[in-house]
Motif scaffolding. Sequence first.
Motif, PDB file in Angstrom:
ATOM      1  N   LEU A  30      45.757  36.580  24.740  1.00  0.00           N
ATOM      2  CA  LEU A  30      45.144  35.707  25.735  1.00  0.00           C
ATOM      3  C   LEU A  30      45.690  35.971  27.131  1.00  0.00           C
ATOM      4  O   LEU A  30      44.964  35.832  28.126  1.00  0.00           O
ATOM      5  N   VAL A  31      46.944  36.345  27.236  1.00  0.00           N
ATOM      6  CA  VAL A  31      47.509  36.715  28.543  1.00  0.00           C
ATOM      7  C   VAL A  31      46.724  37.880  29.142  1.00  0.00           C
ATOM      8  O   VAL A  31      46.378  37.872  30.332  1.00  0.00           O
ATOM      9  N   GLU A  32      46.411  38.860  28.326  1.00  0.00           N
ATOM     10  CA  GLU A  32      45.660  40.013  28.823  1.00  0.00           C
ATOM     11  C   GLU A  32      44.237  39.615  29.216  1.00  0.00           C
ATOM     12  O   GLU A  32      43.713  40.069  30.238  1.00  0.00           O
ATOM     13  N   VAL A  33      43.603  38.776  28.416  1.00  0.00           N
ATOM     14  CA  VAL A  33      42.261  38.292  28.764  1.00  0.00           C
ATOM     15  C   VAL A  33      42.309  37.529  30.087  1.00  0.00           C
ATOM     16  O   VAL A  33      41.457  37.705  30.968  1.00  0.00           O
ATOM     17  N   ASN A  34      43.332  36.700  30.252  1.00  0.00           N
ATOM     18  CA  ASN A  34      43.451  35.903  31.461  1.00  0.00           C
ATOM     19  C   ASN A  34      43.763  36.735  32.696  1.00  0.00           C
ATOM     20  O   ASN A  34      43.359  36.373  33.808  1.00  0.00           O
ATOM     21  N   ARG A  35      44.453  37.829  32.529  1.00  0.00           N
ATOM     22  CA  ARG A  35      44.699  38.702  33.677  1.00  0.00           C
ATOM     23  C   ARG A  35      43.386  39.216  34.253  1.00  0.00           C
ATOM     24  O   ARG A  35      43.192  39.262  35.472  1.00  0.00           O
ATOM     25  N   THR A  36      42.474  39.572  33.361  1.00  0.00           N
ATOM     26  CA  THR A  36      41.168  40.044  33.815  1.00  0.00           C
ATOM     27  C   THR A  36      40.377  38.913  34.453  1.00  0.00           C
ATOM     28  O   THR A  36      39.761  39.087  35.513  1.00  0.00           O
ATOM     29  N   LEU A  37      40.381  37.738  33.829  1.00  0.00           N
ATOM     30  CA  LEU A  37      39.649  36.601  34.387  1.00  0.00           C
ATOM     31  C   LEU A  37      40.221  36.176  35.734  1.00  0.00           C
ATOM     32  O   LEU A  37      39.476  35.849  36.671  1.00  0.00           O
ATOM     33  N   THR A  38      41.533  36.179  35.862  1.00  0.00           N
ATOM     34  CA  THR A  38      42.170  35.789  37.120  1.00  0.00           C
ATOM     35  C   THR A  38      41.846  36.785  38.225  1.00  0.00           C
ATOM     36  O   THR A  38      41.547  36.391  39.361  1.00  0.00           O
ATOM     37  N   ALA A  39      41.880  38.063  37.899  1.00  0.00           N
ATOM     38  CA  ALA A  39      41.541  39.089  38.891  1.00  0.00           C
ATOM     39  C   ALA A  39      40.097  38.958  39.349  1.00  0.00           C
ATOM     40  O   ALA A  39      39.774  39.270  40.509  1.00  0.00           O
ATOM     41  N   PRO A  75      43.821  25.266  43.420  1.00  0.00           N
ATOM     42  CA  PRO A  75      43.792  24.219  42.394  1.00  0.00           C
ATOM     43  C   PRO A  75      42.376  23.938  41.923  1.00  0.00           C
ATOM     44  O   PRO A  75      41.408  24.381  42.542  1.00  0.00           O
ATOM     45  N   ASN A  76      42.277  23.188  40.836  1.00  0.00           N
ATOM     46  CA  ASN A  76      40.967  22.876  40.245  1.00  0.00           C
ATOM     47  C   ASN A  76      41.000  21.454  39.706  1.00  0.00           C
ATOM     48  O   ASN A  76      42.066  20.877  39.503  1.00  0.00           O
ATOM     49  N   PRO A  77      39.814  20.855  39.480  1.00  0.00           N
ATOM     50  CA  PRO A  77      39.776  19.451  39.032  1.00  0.00           C
ATOM     51  C   PRO A  77      40.361  19.215  37.647  1.00  0.00           C
ATOM     52  O   PRO A  77      40.634  18.070  37.282  1.00  0.00           O
ATOM     53  N   MET A  78      40.549  20.279  36.840  1.00  0.00           N
ATOM     54  CA  MET A  78      41.138  20.082  35.514  1.00  0.00           C
ATOM     55  C   MET A  78      42.660  19.927  35.569  1.00  0.00           C
ATOM     56  O   MET A  78      43.282  19.605  34.570  1.00  0.00           O
ATOM     57  N   GLY A  79      43.248  20.207  36.744  1.00  0.00           N
ATOM     58  CA  GLY A  79      44.700  20.195  36.838  1.00  0.00           C
ATOM     59  C   GLY A  79      45.329  21.386  36.157  1.00  0.00           C
ATOM     60  O   GLY A  79      46.510  21.372  35.800  1.00  0.00           O
ATOM     61  N   LEU A  80      44.553  22.438  35.972  1.00  0.00           N
ATOM     62  CA  LEU A  80      45.001  23.635  35.257  1.00  0.00           C
ATOM     63  C   LEU A  80      45.803  24.533  36.180  1.00  0.00           C
ATOM     64  O   LEU A  80      45.276  25.010  37.201  1.00  0.00           O
ATOM     65  N   PRO A  81      47.073  24.821  35.856  1.00  0.00           N
ATOM     66  CA  PRO A  81      47.850  25.779  36.648  1.00  0.00           C
ATOM     67  C   PRO A  81      47.654  27.198  36.133  1.00  0.00           C
ATOM     68  O   PRO A  81      47.128  27.399  35.029  1.00  0.00           O
ATOM     69  N   ARG A  82      48.058  28.160  36.905  1.00  0.00           N
ATOM     70  CA  ARG A  82      48.056  29.544  36.409  1.00  0.00           C
ATOM     71  C   ARG A  82      49.051  29.660  35.265  1.00  0.00           C
ATOM     72  O   ARG A  82      50.182  29.147  35.354  1.00  0.00           O
ATOM     73  N   ALA A  83      48.659  30.323  34.218  1.00  0.00           N
ATOM     74  CA  ALA A  83      49.550  30.513  33.076  1.00  0.00           C
ATOM     75  C   ALA A  83      50.635  31.516  33.420  1.00  0.00           C
ATOM     76  O   ALA A  83      50.432  32.459  34.194  1.00  0.00           O
TER      77      ALA A  83
END
Length: 282
Positions: free
Chosen positions: A255-264, A271-279
């Motif tokens: 999931l870290v690798e998937v998220n690297r692509t999504l973040t890029a 920030p976002n309304p979900m209160g979700l921080p960067r992993a």
Amino acid sequence: MDHTVARRMWQLLEPVHAVVYFAPEAREAYTAAGLKGGWMGYFASRAAAMGAVPPEMVIATFYNFHPSMVRRAIPDDAGQGLARALDVADAALRRLLGPDVAGEHVAAAAEMARPAAEAADPGGRPLFAAHAALPWPEPAHLVLWHAATLMREFRGDGHVATLLANEIDGCEAHVLITSDGAMPPEMQRANRGWSEEEWAAAEDRLLERGLIDASGLTDAGRRLRATIEDTTDRLALPPFSAIGARDCETLEAHLVEVNRTLTAALAVPYPNPMGLPRAAGV
């Protein structure tokens, strides 16, 4: 298993699910389905799994949205939102992940996340139960998206129960988290439909309880915030305990690798309304 595993998994699975809220494909798909405005699509896509329920059911299960916002946004045919959400997830993930959509990390994460989601007990989890009754989609990137959706609704149902147990209402929950500096108050008011007057009244209630003061959270407020988050994590842990610590470590790595692509690809704003921080590690 340490309950912080559940928080890390939320930080890594939530962006996979949340592409349907921020991708341009969402507005196009919902408009084509006759769902005018982004909020109609949002409420339709999350609530439709429960079937033909009145707005009061959505208000109860979504919890921290202003009731009038929900009533205005619930469409007559919410089922369109459910079908379109899968289309949006498909198109958005294909665009955001590019060739990685059919790669090793997505396939492995989907294969491991599905049994975790299937192991979750729906008891006391109305939104999770509704989505868990839906058929699993194909291919792997949609399996991963559906698993992420199930995990976030499982966590969300537990979070609502925790807020209720600590006598924190929907608006007060936003005041607490923004008083901690996690996100701007203006963004939360705009995205959840609370007026300045209602927000101020919630602040007064928390002031009376000694949870906030003029500088933000008090010590008591910080303890309560920590209790709410830790309890939410513990209640969200069972699906991950079911697959075991070793598989969780492997799932997290993919999931870290998937998220690297999504973040890029700027899939989710911070920030976002979900209160979700960067992993961590992304």
